[in-house]
Write an enzyme that holds these catalytic residues in place. Structure first.
Site, short mmCIF file in Angstrom:
data_model
loop_
_atom_site.label_atom_id
_atom_site.label_comp_id
_atom_site.label_asym_id
_atom_site.label_seq_id
_atom_site.Cartn_x
_atom_site.Cartn_y
_atom_site.Cartn_z
N SER A 121 -9.90 -0.44 6.92
CA SER A 121 -9.13 -0.57 5.55
C SER A 121 -8.26 -1.64 5.28
O SER A 121 -8.14 -1.70 3.94
CB SER A 121 -8.41 0.78 5.51
OG SER A 121 -9.20 1.96 5.38
N LYS B 180 0.79 -1.18 0.00
CA LYS B 180 0.08 0.09 0.00
C LYS B 180 0.87 1.31 -0.20
O LYS B 180 1.96 1.30 0.89
CB LYS B 180 -0.98 0.00 1.16
CG LYS B 180 -1.89 0.94 1.28
CD LYS B 180 -2.91 1.00 2.71
CE LYS B 180 -3.87 1.97 2.56
NZ LYS B 180 -4.78 2.02 3.73
N SER C 145 -9.68 1.92 2.62
CA SER C 145 -8.96 2.47 1.82
C SER C 145 -7.84 1.63 1.15
O SER C 145 -7.30 1.94 0.04
CB SER C 145 -8.12 3.51 2.70
OG SER C 145 -7.28 2.95 3.56
N1 GLN Z 1 -13.25 4.25 6.16
C1 GLN Z 1 -12.75 4.58 7.32
C2 GLN Z 1 -12.15 5.88 7.16
O1 GLN Z 1 -12.37 6.60 6.23
C3 GLN Z 1 -11.41 3.83 7.61
C4 GLN Z 1 -10.14 4.04 6.77
C5 GLN Z 1 -9.10 3.10 7.25
O2 GLN Z 1 -9.28 2.18 7.98
N2 GLN Z 1 -8.10 3.92 6.81
O3 GLN Z 1 -11.63 6.48 7.84
#
Ligand code: GLN
Length: 488
Positions: free
Chosen positions: A178, A79, A154
């Site tokens: 994410s 990532k 994400s």
């Molecule tokens: N979807 C969540 C957010 O927007 C979690 C994102 C994540 O785990 N990085 O914060």
């Protein structure tokens, strides 16, 4: 032999037996990437030259050096918020569009120590803020099961890359879901370790008290292999835990869940849960029961306030963490500015996308003098209550089983105009981060239109072994993992 279809353990076997070379592995994967990447767009950067050089060097070494390590020669995708020395690390943001880290994250140093191959850096929502990869400054990734749908987020690029066979396995990061949510959307396995289990050194910080790096893989066994390498204490990260690391592949011996009590939190099976998802998860619970698990009703009463709590804490930490992007130290510097203050402001205006700006504003607000106690202080108190919910439930049960997401993957563009709707897709994953416990996501079925559905298994702190054991037992008793997407 179609190398890109193999799991990590299968590919490792072939390399160890001398049936393939690292050079052939790199060649096969970039061929695959060239075929499907125009449709999937999982990668921000492909590290073709360095991967070839790593492979050549490894093959040379292997000529007279027969020692093998589990990640040796394994082609991984990382990532793009995890620092890789000499390879662009953008966080899918214009702010870091040209940032080449001078050092490796600890997880990368460990992989490098085993001789892994870095294929490239994968797409994400900008600074990991989002649930669909649509917040990437470089455009969204696509779901390999249906190109009109999001791959989740994400870590959507990593999950899509694994599902589309564009790498053998990947790393993601999980602040509120994410790793697990995109794994569910793409029909692969994603593991968020206990907070402190894996070093965050070199992970670009979003919300430091919630962030954790973890594997995204084709099956549960591969997740155990990867966790073995990245887990463990790191003096460079003061929040990393000095707790000994078991051999996680030992968790794969039993293939049953005998003597394990499995909790089903009633708050997770309430309004808003798609019937197809509910059915698939309930069927999985029956299967776990057949495998010897005792299914028990539990309650996690604070579930309803988890999202609100998360969005106060995560945005507060984000606003503080992202203060470092000022045009001075690294990344973008606006060319439009006449003086220093204007340089700060224009750099941040040009460098950050709308979701990141929204969160910086929210977080700055909840941390400001007049509101700190009312919002941030209150959210911290509620966070403790959420953790106590889990402590109480884990007095009664060994594991908790839930859906990963209220629905299967949604369509590209469906939620992007409505941030609150987007935030709600994390309702089942977020509490896990607030409590700091480990959880895995693995496939447990498909919707009528052929999109994967995920099963989530939660464990006690540092009990990744038990989580992996149950996940493996379930995976081996079902054949969801044999279904693969046809990309068209
Ligand atoms: N979807 C969540 C957010 O927007 C979690 C994102 C994540 O785990 N990085 O914060």
């Amino acid at each position: 032999m179609v190398l890109h279809k193999l799991t990590l353990r299968e590919l490792q076997d072939k390399l160890t037996q001398g049936e393939v070379s690292a050079r052939e592995i790199v060649h096969a994967y970039y061929l695959r990437i060239s075929q499907v990447e125009p449709k999937i767009k999982a990668y921000i950067t492909q590290a073709v030259d360095s991967a070839r050089a790593q492979a050549e060097a490894l093959d040379q070494k292997l000529k007279n050096w027969r020692r093998t390590m589990p990640l040796m020669g394994m082609p991984l995708a990382i990532k793009d918020n995890i620092c890789t020395e000499g390879v662009l690390t953008t966080c899918a943001s214009r702010m870091l569009g040209t940032f080449v880290p001078p050092y490796d994250a600890t997880v990368i140093a460990r992989l490098r120590g085993q001789g892994y191959l870095l294929l490239g850096k994968t797409n994400l929502d900008e600074f990991a803020m989002g649930s669909s990869t649509e917040n990437s400054a470089f455009g969204p990734s696509r779901n390999p099961w249906n190109l009109g749908y999001v791959p989740g987020g994400s870590s959507g690029g990593s999950a899509a890359a694994v599902a589309a066979d564009e790498c053998v396995a990947a790393l993601g990061s999980d602040t509120g879901g994410s790793i697990r949510q995109p794994a569910a959307c793409c029909g692969v396995v994603g593991l968020k370790p206990t907070y402190g289990r894996v070093s965050r050194y070199g992970l670009v910080a979003f919300a430091s008290s919630l962030d954790q790096i973890g594997p995204i893989t084709k099956d549960v066994a591969d997740a155990a292999v990867l966790l073995n390498v990245i887990a463990g204490h790191d003096p460079q990260d003061s929040t990393s835990a000095d707790v000994s690391v078991p051999d996680y592949t030992r968790a794969l011996k039993k293939k049953d869940v005998k003597k394990l009590k499995i909790g089903v939190p009633r708050e997770y099976f309430a309004e808003g849960l798609d019937p197809e998802v509910e059915q698939a998860v309930r069927a999985a619970l029956d299967q776990l029961n057949e495998l010897g698990g005792e299914i028990i009703d539990v309650s996690l009463p604070m579930t309803g306030v988890a999202i609100a709590t998360y969005y106060v804490i995560a945005t507060a930490e984000a606003s503080s963490n992202l203060a470092r992007y000022d045009g001075v130290k690294y990344g973008l510097r606006s060319k439009q500015a006449k003086d220093l203050l204007e340089m700060y402001m224009k750099t941040r205006q040009e460098g950050f996308g709308p979701e990141v700006k929204r969160r910086i504003m929210l977080g700055t607000y909840t941390l400001s003098a007049g509101y700190y106690e009312a919002y941030y202080g209150k959210a911290q108190a509620v966070r403790t209550l959420i953790r106590r919910d889990f402590d109480a439930a884990f007095q009664e049960v060994d594991l908790i089983v839930t859906p990963v997401m209220p629905t299967p993957a949604f369509k590209l563009g469906e939620k992007i105009e409505d941030p609150l709707q987007m935030y709600l897709s994390d309702i089942y994953t977020i509490s896990v981060n607030l409590a700091g416990i480990p959880a895995i996501s693995l496939p447990c079925g498909f919707s009528k239109v052929g999109l994967p559905i995920g099963l989530q298994i939660l464990g006690r702190p540092f009990q990744e072994e038990t989580v992996l054991r149950a996940a493996y037992a379930y995976e081996q008793a079902t054949n969801w993992r044999t279904r693969r997407p046809t990309i068209r």
